[in-house]
Write a protein that holds these residues in place. Structure first.
Motif: not given
Length: 120
Positions: A33-37, A39-42
């Motif tokens: 979930v942290e990695l997806l967040n 990724y979404e910010s980038v």
């Protein structure tokens, strides 16, 4: 010919008789979930207009970012490294018009601010 038809009928009917039903349970690591967040910010940064308010060394960029967060608390701010300097960027605007409207407000405090196009 009848034997081939009988064999085909038996083959197809047996595949339906052997079909399985079940329940799938997925266990996921919380760090995903942290990695997806992240990724979404980038990805979010690359699809939107942003305002660059200043640049310089890391210490300068951190000082500018803290000032920007006080002056514009409702807008997303971030320090990006574009060699050889750190750049302070503000907001995520879907349209150029929205970005230009906010740019006029930001320029009252930061006259060197400029609107950046999304990266494609």
């Amino acid at each position: 010919m009848k034997t081939i038809a009988c064999i085909l009928i038996l083959a197809f009917s047996s595949s339906f008789a052997l079909a399985q039903q079940g329940k799938i349970n997925i266990e996921q690591d919380e760090k995903i979930v942290e990695l997806l967040n992240i990724y979404e910010s980038v990805i979010g940064d690359s699809n939107s207009y942003r305002i660059q308010v200043g640049f310089g060394t890391l210490a300068t960029a951190q000082r500018i970012k803290s000032e920007v967060e006080i002056d514009f608390p409702g807008l997303y701010s971030k320090i990006d490294f574009d060699s050889p300097t750190y750049r302070v960027r503000l907001g995520r605007f879907k349209t150029k018009l929205e970005g230009e409207r906010k740019l006029q407000e930001v320029r009252q405090k930061y006259p060197a601010a400029m609107l950046l196009k999304p990266k494609k």
